[in-house]
Write an enzyme that holds these catalytic residues in place. Sequence first.
Site, PDB file in Angstrom:
ATOM      1  NE  ARG A   9     -41.649  46.341  10.154  1.00 54.60           N
ATOM      2  CZ  ARG A   9     -42.314  47.042  11.075  1.00 54.60           C
ATOM      3  NH1 ARG A   9     -42.727  48.266  10.790  1.00 54.60           N
ATOM      4  NH2 ARG A   9     -42.573  46.541  12.256  1.00 54.60           N
TER       5      ARG A   9
ATOM      6  CE  LYS B 176     -28.836  42.285 -11.346  1.00 53.44           C
ATOM      7  NZ  LYS B 176     -29.067  42.456  -9.919  1.00 53.44           N
TER       8      LYS B 176
END
Length: 416
Positions: free
Chosen positions: A71, A223
Amino acid sequence: MEGELSAPLQKADKDEEYQRETPGTGIETDAIHVGQEPERWPGQAVVPPISMATTFKQLEPGKPVLYEYSRCGNPTRQCLEECLASLEKAKYALTFSSGLGATTTLMFMLKSGDHIVSIDDVYGGTGRLFRRCMAQMGVESSFVDMSTDPSSIVKHLKPTTRLVWIETPTNPLLKLADIKEITTLVHKYDPKIMVLVDNTFATSFYQRPLELGADFVLHSLTKYMNGHSDVVMGCIMMNNEEYYKQLSFLQYAIGAVPSPFDCYLVNRGLKTLAVRMRQHMSSALRIAKYLEKHKYIERVIYPGLESHPQYELYKKQMSGFSGMISLYLKGDEVEKSQRFLKHLKLFTTAESLGGYESLVELPAIMTHASVPEEHRRELGITDGLIRISVGLEDVRDLLNDIESALQYAFSDTKNN
Protein backbone atom coordinates in the site's frame (compact mmCIF):
# COMPACT_ATOMS: atom_id res chain seq x y z
CA MET A 1 31.90 3.82 -42.43
CA GLU A 2 31.43 3.09 -38.77
CA GLY A 3 30.05 6.12 -36.88
CA GLU A 4 28.68 7.79 -40.01
CA LEU A 5 24.98 8.17 -40.78
CA SER A 6 23.49 6.55 -43.82
CA ALA A 7 22.26 8.89 -46.56
CA PRO A 8 18.55 8.62 -45.57
CA LEU A 9 19.36 9.31 -41.93
CA GLN A 10 21.58 12.23 -42.84
CA LYS A 11 18.68 13.71 -44.80
CA ALA A 12 16.24 13.08 -41.96
CA ASP A 13 18.60 14.63 -39.46
CA LYS A 14 18.73 17.84 -41.50
CA ASP A 15 15.03 17.91 -42.31
CA GLU A 16 13.06 20.50 -40.32
CA GLU A 17 10.34 17.95 -39.73
CA TYR A 18 12.70 15.97 -37.54
CA GLN A 19 13.98 18.87 -35.47
CA ARG A 20 12.43 19.04 -31.98
CA GLU A 21 11.14 22.42 -30.83
CA THR A 22 12.35 21.79 -27.28
CA PRO A 23 15.19 19.65 -25.95
CA GLY A 24 14.40 16.24 -24.54
CA THR A 25 12.62 13.18 -25.78
CA GLY A 26 9.20 12.93 -27.36
CA ILE A 27 6.15 11.52 -25.64
CA GLU A 28 6.24 8.41 -27.83
CA THR A 29 9.78 7.68 -26.61
CA ASP A 30 9.01 8.49 -22.97
CA ALA A 31 5.97 6.20 -22.97
CA ILE A 32 8.19 3.29 -23.99
CA HIS A 33 11.36 3.96 -21.99
CA VAL A 34 10.84 6.07 -18.85
CA GLY A 35 10.64 3.89 -15.75
CA GLN A 36 11.23 0.78 -17.84
CA GLU A 37 15.00 0.45 -17.49
CA PRO A 38 15.93 -3.27 -17.59
CA GLU A 39 18.83 -2.63 -15.19
CA ARG A 40 16.43 -2.04 -12.30
CA TRP A 41 15.11 -5.62 -12.42
CA PRO A 42 16.83 -8.95 -11.62
CA GLY A 43 17.73 -10.55 -14.91
CA GLN A 44 17.34 -7.19 -16.69
CA ALA A 45 13.82 -7.87 -17.93
CA VAL A 46 12.90 -5.65 -20.88
CA VAL A 47 9.24 -5.65 -19.81
CA PRO A 48 8.81 -4.59 -16.16
CA PRO A 49 7.70 -7.61 -14.12
CA ILE A 50 4.58 -7.73 -11.97
CA SER A 51 5.52 -7.69 -8.31
CA MET A 52 2.52 -9.13 -6.43
CA ALA A 53 4.30 -9.11 -3.07
CA THR A 54 2.30 -7.47 -0.30
CA THR A 55 5.29 -7.08 1.99
CA PHE A 56 9.08 -6.84 1.69
CA LYS A 57 11.97 -8.10 3.82
CA GLN A 58 13.68 -5.55 6.04
CA LEU A 59 17.40 -6.02 6.72
CA GLU A 60 16.78 -4.76 10.24
CA PRO A 61 13.62 -3.62 12.02
CA GLY A 62 12.29 -0.29 10.77
CA LYS A 63 14.82 -0.03 7.93
CA PRO A 64 13.30 -1.30 4.67
CA VAL A 65 15.57 -1.48 1.63
CA LEU A 66 13.17 0.19 -0.86
CA TYR A 67 9.65 -0.98 -0.04
CA GLU A 68 7.97 -2.19 3.13
CA TYR A 69 4.28 -2.79 2.31
CA SER A 70 2.53 -2.61 -1.06
CA ARG A 71 0.00 0.00 0.00
CA CYS A 72 2.94 2.30 0.75
CA GLY A 73 4.84 1.48 -2.41
CA ASN A 74 5.31 -1.22 -4.99
CA PRO A 75 7.96 -1.60 -7.72
CA THR A 76 5.43 -2.21 -10.50
CA ARG A 77 3.40 0.83 -9.43
CA GLN A 78 6.52 2.95 -9.15
CA CYS A 79 7.64 2.30 -12.72
CA LEU A 80 4.14 3.23 -13.96
CA GLU A 81 4.09 6.45 -11.93
CA GLU A 82 7.49 7.46 -13.31
CA CYS A 83 6.28 6.84 -16.85
CA LEU A 84 3.05 8.79 -16.31
CA ALA A 85 4.91 11.77 -14.86
CA SER A 86 7.14 11.93 -17.92
CA LEU A 87 4.17 12.03 -20.30
CA GLU A 88 2.62 15.00 -18.50
CA LYS A 89 6.04 16.69 -18.09
CA ALA A 90 5.49 16.47 -14.33
CA LYS A 91 7.94 15.85 -11.52
CA TYR A 92 5.58 13.56 -9.64
CA ALA A 93 2.72 11.16 -10.33
CA LEU A 94 0.58 9.10 -7.97
CA THR A 95 -1.81 6.35 -9.01
CA PHE A 96 -5.08 5.33 -7.40
CA SER A 97 -7.65 2.55 -7.60
CA SER A 98 -9.95 4.67 -9.82
CA GLY A 99 -10.37 8.19 -11.12
CA LEU A 100 -12.86 8.87 -8.32
CA GLY A 101 -10.44 7.24 -5.88
CA ALA A 102 -7.89 9.84 -6.95
CA THR A 103 -10.47 12.62 -6.59
CA THR A 104 -11.62 11.43 -3.17
CA THR A 105 -8.03 11.24 -1.91
CA LEU A 106 -7.37 14.78 -3.09
CA MET A 107 -10.50 15.94 -1.22
CA PHE A 108 -8.70 15.16 2.04
CA MET A 109 -6.46 18.13 1.32
CA LEU A 110 -9.57 20.20 2.11
CA LYS A 111 -11.38 20.76 5.39
CA SER A 112 -14.86 21.64 6.57
CA GLY A 113 -15.71 25.21 5.57
CA ASP A 114 -13.62 25.16 2.40
CA HIS A 115 -15.08 26.01 -1.00
CA ILE A 116 -14.65 24.38 -4.41
CA VAL A 117 -15.30 26.15 -7.71
CA SER A 118 -16.02 23.55 -10.40
CA ILE A 119 -16.75 23.86 -14.09
CA ASP A 120 -20.48 23.37 -14.62
CA ASP A 121 -20.35 20.58 -17.22
CA VAL A 122 -18.31 18.28 -15.04
CA TYR A 123 -18.19 14.47 -15.14
CA GLY A 124 -21.29 13.10 -13.41
CA GLY A 125 -19.31 11.14 -10.81
CA THR A 126 -17.27 14.20 -9.86
CA GLY A 127 -20.40 16.35 -9.51
CA ARG A 128 -22.08 13.65 -7.43
CA LEU A 129 -19.07 13.48 -5.10
CA PHE A 130 -19.08 17.27 -4.66
CA ARG A 131 -22.84 17.64 -4.21
CA ARG A 132 -23.69 14.61 -2.13
CA CYS A 133 -20.51 13.57 -0.32
CA MET A 134 -18.31 16.63 0.19
CA ALA A 135 -21.36 18.69 1.16
CA GLN A 136 -21.90 16.31 4.09
CA MET A 137 -18.33 17.02 5.16
CA GLY A 138 -18.98 20.77 5.18
CA VAL A 139 -17.24 21.55 1.87
CA GLU A 140 -19.25 23.89 -0.36
CA SER A 141 -19.20 23.65 -4.16
CA SER A 142 -20.15 26.15 -6.87
CA PHE A 143 -20.65 25.06 -10.48
CA VAL A 144 -19.60 27.77 -12.90
CA ASP A 145 -19.53 28.30 -16.67
CA MET A 146 -15.78 28.68 -17.24
CA SER A 147 -16.04 28.37 -21.01
CA THR A 148 -18.09 31.37 -22.14
CA ASP A 149 -16.23 34.00 -20.11
CA PRO A 150 -13.13 32.70 -18.29
CA SER A 151 -12.59 36.05 -16.56
CA SER A 152 -15.88 35.63 -14.70
CA ILE A 153 -14.20 32.99 -12.53
CA VAL A 154 -13.03 35.76 -10.20
CA LYS A 155 -16.65 36.60 -9.26
CA HIS A 156 -17.08 33.11 -7.85
CA LEU A 157 -13.92 32.98 -5.74
CA LYS A 158 -14.21 33.45 -1.98
CA PRO A 159 -11.80 33.75 0.93
CA THR A 160 -12.70 30.12 1.65
CA THR A 161 -12.04 28.89 -1.90
CA ARG A 162 -9.37 26.22 -1.75
CA LEU A 163 -9.74 24.39 -5.07
CA VAL A 164 -10.72 25.25 -8.64
CA TRP A 165 -11.71 22.18 -10.64
CA ILE A 166 -11.42 22.44 -14.42
CA GLU A 167 -12.42 19.74 -16.87
CA THR A 168 -11.51 20.48 -20.45
CA PRO A 169 -12.82 19.26 -22.80
CA THR A 170 -15.86 18.60 -20.64
CA ASN A 171 -17.99 15.50 -20.39
CA PRO A 172 -20.34 15.25 -22.27
CA LEU A 173 -20.69 18.66 -23.98
CA LEU A 174 -17.01 18.99 -24.97
CA LYS A 175 -16.76 22.58 -23.78
CA LEU A 176 -13.25 24.01 -23.49
CA ALA A 177 -11.87 26.15 -20.69
CA ASP A 178 -8.87 28.42 -21.12
CA ILE A 179 -6.46 26.78 -18.68
CA LYS A 180 -3.77 29.47 -18.81
CA GLU A 181 -6.16 32.40 -18.35
CA ILE A 182 -8.11 30.76 -15.54
CA THR A 183 -5.06 29.62 -13.60
CA THR A 184 -3.46 33.05 -13.96
CA LEU A 185 -6.58 34.79 -12.62
CA VAL A 186 -7.03 32.31 -9.76
CA HIS A 187 -3.42 32.43 -8.62
CA LYS A 188 -3.43 36.23 -8.85
CA TYR A 189 -6.49 36.27 -6.57
CA ASP A 190 -4.86 33.84 -4.13
CA PRO A 191 -1.70 31.84 -4.88
CA LYS A 192 -2.77 29.25 -2.29
CA ILE A 193 -5.84 28.18 -4.28
CA MET A 194 -5.11 24.88 -5.99
CA VAL A 195 -6.09 24.50 -9.65
CA LEU A 196 -6.72 21.01 -10.98
CA VAL A 197 -7.42 20.03 -14.58
CA ASP A 198 -9.14 16.77 -15.45
CA ASN A 199 -7.27 15.86 -18.64
CA THR A 200 -9.00 12.52 -19.27
CA PHE A 201 -10.61 13.39 -22.62
CA ALA A 202 -7.54 15.00 -24.19
CA THR A 203 -4.81 12.83 -22.60
CA SER A 204 -1.20 13.84 -22.08
CA PHE A 205 -0.65 13.30 -25.80
CA TYR A 206 -2.83 16.23 -26.89
CA GLN A 207 -2.81 18.58 -23.87
CA ARG A 208 -0.49 19.23 -20.91
CA PRO A 209 -2.14 21.52 -18.33
CA LEU A 210 0.86 21.77 -16.00
CA GLU A 211 2.67 23.69 -18.72
CA LEU A 212 -0.28 26.11 -18.76
CA GLY A 213 -0.11 26.83 -15.03
CA ALA A 214 -2.26 24.15 -13.39
CA ASP A 215 -1.17 22.72 -10.04
CA PHE A 216 -2.57 19.25 -10.59
CA VAL A 217 -3.56 17.10 -13.55
CA LEU A 218 -5.97 14.22 -13.06
CA HIS A 219 -6.66 11.32 -15.39
CA SER A 220 -9.09 8.49 -15.31
CA LEU A 221 -6.56 5.97 -16.58
CA THR A 222 -9.52 3.69 -17.22
CA LYS A 223 -10.05 5.61 -20.44
CA TYR A 224 -7.58 6.58 -23.19
CA MET A 225 -4.35 6.31 -21.24
CA ASN A 226 -4.87 2.57 -20.79
CA GLY A 227 -7.06 2.27 -23.87
CA HIS A 228 -8.16 -1.35 -23.56
CA SER A 229 -11.27 -1.22 -21.32
CA ASP A 230 -9.80 -3.75 -18.90
CA VAL A 231 -8.58 -1.59 -15.99
CA VAL A 232 -10.19 0.88 -13.59
CA MET A 233 -7.55 3.30 -12.30
CA GLY A 234 -6.79 6.98 -11.81
CA CYS A 235 -3.75 9.21 -11.34
CA ILE A 236 -2.76 12.71 -10.31
CA MET A 237 0.39 14.49 -11.52
CA MET A 238 2.01 17.63 -10.12
CA ASN A 239 5.26 19.63 -9.90
CA ASN A 240 4.92 21.14 -6.42
CA GLU A 241 6.94 19.11 -3.93
CA GLU A 242 4.81 20.12 -0.93
CA TYR A 243 1.61 19.08 -2.69
CA TYR A 244 3.29 15.81 -3.62
CA LYS A 245 4.26 15.11 0.00
CA GLN A 246 0.72 15.81 1.19
CA LEU A 247 -0.94 13.70 -1.48
CA SER A 248 1.61 10.90 -1.15
CA PHE A 249 0.80 10.66 2.55
CA LEU A 250 -2.92 10.60 1.79
CA GLN A 251 -2.40 7.88 -0.83
CA TYR A 252 -0.71 5.81 1.87
CA ALA A 253 -3.10 6.72 4.70
CA ILE A 254 -6.38 6.31 2.80
CA GLY A 255 -5.26 3.34 0.77
CA ALA A 256 -7.14 3.78 -2.52
CA VAL A 257 -4.23 2.25 -4.41
CA PRO A 258 -4.24 0.11 -7.57
CA SER A 259 -3.14 -3.50 -7.80
CA PRO A 260 0.28 -4.30 -9.29
CA PHE A 261 -1.40 -6.28 -12.08
CA ASP A 262 -3.55 -3.29 -13.07
CA CYS A 263 -0.42 -1.10 -13.01
CA TYR A 264 1.22 -3.54 -15.39
CA LEU A 265 -1.75 -3.35 -17.77
CA VAL A 266 -1.81 0.47 -17.81
CA ASN A 267 1.96 0.56 -18.28
CA ARG A 268 1.53 -1.72 -21.29
CA GLY A 269 -1.33 0.38 -22.66
CA LEU A 270 0.76 3.54 -22.55
CA LYS A 271 3.20 2.11 -25.08
CA THR A 272 0.65 2.54 -27.88
CA LEU A 273 -0.91 5.79 -26.61
CA ALA A 274 0.48 7.92 -29.46
CA VAL A 275 -0.57 5.66 -32.31
CA ARG A 276 -3.98 5.07 -30.75
CA MET A 277 -4.70 8.75 -30.20
CA ARG A 278 -3.77 9.65 -33.75
CA GLN A 279 -6.16 7.03 -35.08
CA HIS A 280 -8.95 7.99 -32.67
CA MET A 281 -8.67 11.59 -33.84
CA SER A 282 -8.47 10.76 -37.53
CA SER A 283 -11.60 8.61 -37.45
CA ALA A 284 -13.53 10.91 -35.12
CA LEU A 285 -12.86 14.00 -37.22
CA ARG A 286 -14.01 12.21 -40.34
CA ILE A 287 -17.19 11.02 -38.64
CA ALA A 288 -17.86 14.45 -37.11
CA LYS A 289 -17.59 16.14 -40.53
CA TYR A 290 -19.92 13.53 -42.03
CA LEU A 291 -22.52 13.98 -39.29
CA GLU A 292 -22.30 17.77 -39.43
CA LYS A 293 -23.84 17.66 -42.91
CA HIS A 294 -26.42 14.95 -42.15
CA LYS A 295 -30.11 15.79 -42.51
CA TYR A 296 -31.04 13.94 -39.31
CA ILE A 297 -28.47 15.68 -37.12
CA GLU A 298 -29.27 18.96 -35.40
CA ARG A 299 -25.75 19.71 -34.14
CA VAL A 300 -22.37 18.03 -33.84
CA ILE A 301 -19.91 18.95 -31.07
CA TYR A 302 -16.25 18.16 -31.71
CA PRO A 303 -13.41 20.57 -30.79
CA GLY A 304 -11.60 19.85 -34.05
CA LEU A 305 -14.49 21.23 -36.12
CA GLU A 306 -14.35 24.89 -37.11
CA SER A 307 -18.00 25.11 -36.03
CA HIS A 308 -17.02 24.48 -32.40
CA PRO A 309 -17.52 27.74 -30.47
CA GLN A 310 -14.03 27.50 -28.97
CA TYR A 311 -12.18 26.26 -32.03
CA GLU A 312 -9.54 29.00 -31.69
CA LEU A 313 -8.89 28.02 -28.07
CA TYR A 314 -8.63 24.40 -29.19
CA LYS A 315 -5.86 25.35 -31.62
CA LYS A 316 -4.11 27.40 -28.94
CA GLN A 317 -3.93 24.96 -26.02
CA MET A 318 -4.34 21.53 -27.63
CA SER A 319 -2.40 19.77 -30.36
CA GLY A 320 -5.34 17.53 -31.27
CA PHE A 321 -8.27 15.70 -29.75
CA SER A 322 -9.51 12.21 -29.04
CA GLY A 323 -12.39 10.13 -30.38
CA MET A 324 -15.15 11.79 -28.35
CA ILE A 325 -18.09 13.25 -30.29
CA SER A 326 -21.37 14.56 -28.92
CA LEU A 327 -24.38 15.20 -31.13
CA TYR A 328 -28.05 16.14 -31.04
CA LEU A 329 -30.53 14.22 -33.14
CA LYS A 330 -33.22 16.31 -34.76
CA GLY A 331 -36.43 16.28 -32.77
CA ASP A 332 -34.62 15.79 -29.46
CA GLU A 333 -36.78 12.76 -28.61
CA VAL A 334 -35.68 9.96 -26.32
CA GLU A 335 -37.53 7.43 -28.51
CA LYS A 336 -35.47 8.36 -31.58
CA SER A 337 -32.27 8.31 -29.53
CA GLN A 338 -33.04 4.86 -28.19
CA ARG A 339 -33.97 3.55 -31.64
CA PHE A 340 -30.68 4.89 -32.99
CA LEU A 341 -28.65 3.22 -30.26
CA LYS A 342 -30.58 -0.03 -30.52
CA HIS A 343 -29.90 -0.42 -34.23
CA LEU A 344 -26.14 0.19 -34.05
CA LYS A 345 -24.11 -2.97 -34.59
CA LEU A 346 -20.48 -1.91 -34.16
CA PHE A 347 -21.04 0.78 -31.51
CA THR A 348 -21.78 -0.90 -28.19
CA THR A 349 -24.24 0.87 -25.91
CA ALA A 350 -22.23 1.15 -22.71
CA GLU A 351 -20.77 3.67 -20.29
CA SER A 352 -17.08 4.59 -20.20
CA LEU A 353 -14.97 5.59 -23.19
CA GLY A 354 -11.49 5.69 -24.65
CA GLY A 355 -11.02 2.00 -25.44
CA TYR A 356 -10.11 0.46 -28.77
CA GLU A 357 -13.78 -0.44 -29.28
CA SER A 358 -16.47 2.09 -30.27
CA LEU A 359 -19.07 2.93 -27.61
CA VAL A 360 -22.22 5.04 -27.54
CA GLU A 361 -24.48 6.25 -24.74
CA LEU A 362 -27.29 8.60 -23.69
CA PRO A 363 -25.76 10.80 -20.96
CA ALA A 364 -29.15 11.99 -19.63
CA ILE A 365 -30.11 8.49 -18.51
CA MET A 366 -26.68 6.87 -18.19
CA THR A 367 -23.43 8.62 -17.18
CA HIS A 368 -25.09 11.87 -16.08
CA ALA A 369 -28.33 10.58 -14.59
CA SER A 370 -27.07 11.68 -11.15
CA VAL A 371 -26.91 15.32 -12.31
CA PRO A 372 -30.03 17.15 -11.09
CA GLU A 373 -32.60 17.33 -13.90
CA GLU A 374 -32.81 21.13 -13.75
CA HIS A 375 -29.03 21.40 -14.04
CA ARG A 376 -29.04 18.97 -16.99
CA ARG A 377 -31.58 21.15 -18.81
CA GLU A 378 -29.51 24.28 -18.16
CA LEU A 379 -26.41 22.61 -19.58
CA GLY A 380 -28.16 21.08 -22.57
CA ILE A 381 -27.89 17.43 -21.57
CA THR A 382 -31.20 16.53 -23.17
CA ASP A 383 -32.84 13.28 -24.26
CA GLY A 384 -31.53 13.89 -27.76
CA LEU A 385 -27.89 14.27 -26.75
CA ILE A 386 -25.78 11.28 -27.72
CA ARG A 387 -22.13 10.75 -26.77
CA ILE A 388 -19.93 8.64 -29.02
CA SER A 389 -16.51 7.21 -28.27
CA VAL A 390 -14.97 6.42 -31.65
CA GLY A 391 -12.76 3.35 -31.48
CA LEU A 392 -10.12 1.89 -33.75
CA GLU A 393 -12.32 -0.03 -36.19
CA ASP A 394 -12.25 0.74 -39.90
CA VAL A 395 -13.84 4.18 -40.12
CA ARG A 396 -15.78 3.17 -43.24
CA ASP A 397 -17.49 0.41 -41.28
CA LEU A 398 -18.32 2.84 -38.48
CA LEU A 399 -19.81 5.35 -40.93
CA ASN A 400 -21.96 2.65 -42.52
CA ASP A 401 -23.15 1.55 -39.09
CA ILE A 402 -24.11 5.12 -38.12
CA GLU A 403 -25.92 5.73 -41.39
CA SER A 404 -27.93 2.54 -41.10
CA ALA A 405 -28.93 3.35 -37.51
CA LEU A 406 -29.95 6.91 -38.42
CA GLN A 407 -32.14 5.68 -41.26
CA TYR A 408 -33.79 3.26 -38.86
CA ALA A 409 -34.28 5.82 -36.10
CA PHE A 410 -36.02 8.29 -38.40
CA SER A 411 -38.02 5.78 -40.41
CA ASP A 412 -41.75 5.31 -39.86
CA THR A 413 -41.20 1.63 -39.16
CA LYS A 414 -41.94 0.77 -35.52
CA ASN A 415 -40.78 -2.81 -35.74
CA ASN A 416 -37.68 -3.70 -33.79
